[in-house]
Write a protein that holds these residues in place. Sequence first.
Motif, PDB file in Angstrom:
ATOM      1  N   SER A   6      -4.285  43.688 -45.137  1.00 38.76           N
ATOM      2  CA  SER A   6      -3.121  43.621 -44.247  1.00 38.76           C
ATOM      3  C   SER A   6      -3.218  44.669 -43.147  1.00 38.76           C
ATOM      4  O   SER A   6      -2.884  44.408 -41.989  1.00 38.76           O
ATOM      5  CB  SER A   6      -1.824  43.810 -45.034  1.00 38.76           C
ATOM      6  OG  SER A   6      -1.624  42.747 -45.933  1.00 38.76           O
ATOM      7  N   THR A   7      -3.684  45.867 -43.496  1.00 40.41           N
ATOM      8  CA  THR A   7      -3.864  46.922 -42.499  1.00 40.41           C
ATOM      9  C   THR A   7      -4.937  46.514 -41.499  1.00 40.41           C
ATOM     10  O   THR A   7      -4.771  46.697 -40.290  1.00 40.41           O
ATOM     11  CB  THR A   7      -4.214  48.255 -43.177  1.00 40.41           C
ATOM     12  OG1 THR A   7      -3.090  48.672 -43.959  1.00 40.41           O
ATOM     13  CG2 THR A   7      -4.544  49.337 -42.169  1.00 40.41           C
ATOM     14  N   ASP A   8      -6.015  45.958 -41.994  1.00 35.62           N
ATOM     15  CA  ASP A   8      -7.092  45.480 -41.125  1.00 35.62           C
ATOM     16  C   ASP A   8      -6.557  44.434 -40.137  1.00 35.62           C
ATOM     17  O   ASP A   8      -6.772  44.538 -38.929  1.00 35.62           O
ATOM     18  CB  ASP A   8      -8.203  44.887 -41.992  1.00 35.62           C
ATOM     19  CG  ASP A   8      -9.380  44.342 -41.201  1.00 35.62           C
ATOM     20  OD1 ASP A   8      -9.684  44.871 -40.109  1.00 35.62           O
ATOM     21  OD2 ASP A   8     -10.013  43.382 -41.679  1.00 35.62           O
ATOM     22  N   ILE A  45       2.930  40.208 -41.838  1.00 31.15           N
ATOM     23  CA  ILE A  45       2.421  41.470 -41.293  1.00 31.15           C
ATOM     24  C   ILE A  45       3.131  41.795 -39.981  1.00 31.15           C
ATOM     25  O   ILE A  45       3.587  42.923 -39.762  1.00 31.15           O
ATOM     26  CB  ILE A  45       0.890  41.376 -41.072  1.00 31.15           C
ATOM     27  CG1 ILE A  45       0.182  41.268 -42.428  1.00 31.15           C
ATOM     28  CG2 ILE A  45       0.383  42.569 -40.271  1.00 31.15           C
ATOM     29  CD1 ILE A  45      -1.287  40.870 -42.328  1.00 31.15           C
ATOM     30  N   MET A  46       3.242  40.786 -39.113  1.00 32.07           N
ATOM     31  CA  MET A  46       3.871  40.997 -37.812  1.00 32.07           C
ATOM     32  C   MET A  46       5.353  41.337 -37.973  1.00 32.07           C
ATOM     33  O   MET A  46       5.901  42.115 -37.196  1.00 32.07           O
ATOM     34  CB  MET A  46       3.682  39.765 -36.920  1.00 32.07           C
ATOM     35  CG  MET A  46       2.220  39.450 -36.600  1.00 32.07           C
ATOM     36  SD  MET A  46       1.284  40.827 -35.912  1.00 32.07           S
ATOM     37  CE  MET A  46       1.999  40.911 -34.275  1.00 32.07           C
ATOM     38  N   VAL A  82       3.238  51.826 -41.873  1.00 34.39           N
ATOM     39  CA  VAL A  82       4.075  50.616 -41.902  1.00 34.39           C
ATOM     40  C   VAL A  82       3.557  49.643 -42.954  1.00 34.39           C
ATOM     41  O   VAL A  82       4.331  49.103 -43.745  1.00 34.39           O
ATOM     42  CB  VAL A  82       4.107  49.930 -40.511  1.00 34.39           C
ATOM     43  CG1 VAL A  82       4.722  48.545 -40.600  1.00 34.39           C
ATOM     44  CG2 VAL A  82       4.871  50.785 -39.522  1.00 34.39           C
ATOM     45  N   ILE A  83       2.263  49.421 -42.975  1.00 35.57           N
ATOM     46  CA  ILE A  83       1.694  48.405 -43.861  1.00 35.57           C
ATOM     47  C   ILE A  83       1.501  48.913 -45.289  1.00 35.57           C
ATOM     48  O   ILE A  83       1.845  48.233 -46.254  1.00 35.57           O
ATOM     49  CB  ILE A  83       0.347  47.878 -43.300  1.00 35.57           C
ATOM     50  CG1 ILE A  83       0.515  47.317 -41.888  1.00 35.57           C
ATOM     51  CG2 ILE A  83      -0.262  46.839 -44.237  1.00 35.57           C
ATOM     52  CD1 ILE A  83       1.442  46.127 -41.755  1.00 35.57           C
ATOM     53  N   GLU A  84       0.972  50.097 -45.438  1.00 37.72           N
ATOM     54  CA  GLU A  84       0.638  50.621 -46.772  1.00 37.72           C
ATOM     55  C   GLU A  84       1.777  51.410 -47.411  1.00 37.72           C
ATOM     56  O   GLU A  84       1.774  51.626 -48.615  1.00 37.72           O
ATOM     57  CB  GLU A  84      -0.596  51.530 -46.698  1.00 37.72           C
ATOM     58  CG  GLU A  84      -1.828  50.903 -46.094  1.00 37.72           C
ATOM     59  CD  GLU A  84      -2.509  49.869 -46.982  1.00 37.72           C
ATOM     60  OE1 GLU A  84      -2.279  49.874 -48.208  1.00 37.72           O
ATOM     61  OE2 GLU A  84      -3.267  49.060 -46.441  1.00 37.72           O
TER      62      GLU A  84
END
Length: 163
Positions: A6-8, A45-46, A82-84
């Motif tokens: 997701s971070t990628d 993700i967005m 934000v993602i992790e």
Amino acid sequence: MQFSKSTDYALHALLHLAHSELRHNIGIKELSATLGVSESYLSKIMSKLRQDGIVRAVPGVNGGYELARPAAQITFLDVIHVIEGRQQLFECSNLNSRQHRLLAEEGAGERTRERERQGESECLVKRVMDGAEQHLYQYLREHTIQTVLDAAAKERGHAANKK
């Protein structure tokens, strides 16, 4: 330590948005096709990036996503948090081990002995790991979406000069 896919995808989506800024916004279909990921997965993700103010959703038939702030103000660390999430990378699990107590006693100053008498103990391994984490965070703070675009443009310029 490994960051999630997701971070990628989030970082690559932001790079695509920043690189395509002349068009202002890009639809989820184009983004997902460019990144090779499903629309539903990328939408989640967005959505996280939108909730944190990194991207803005543009409604309507020609809508999509655009950066909510300049690419130079979006750090890799911002996106990772934000993602992790914002958790510590290392947690000492051996505070009560015999080895830890022996190491702590060998190197203990008066302040450390006092803390141990009060039931507080410092993980010597964690001290090193926390230092490494701080260096990593500083590095990620120094790199923005714009720094990656600038590096890519510089590499393209070098490649063009070699021809």
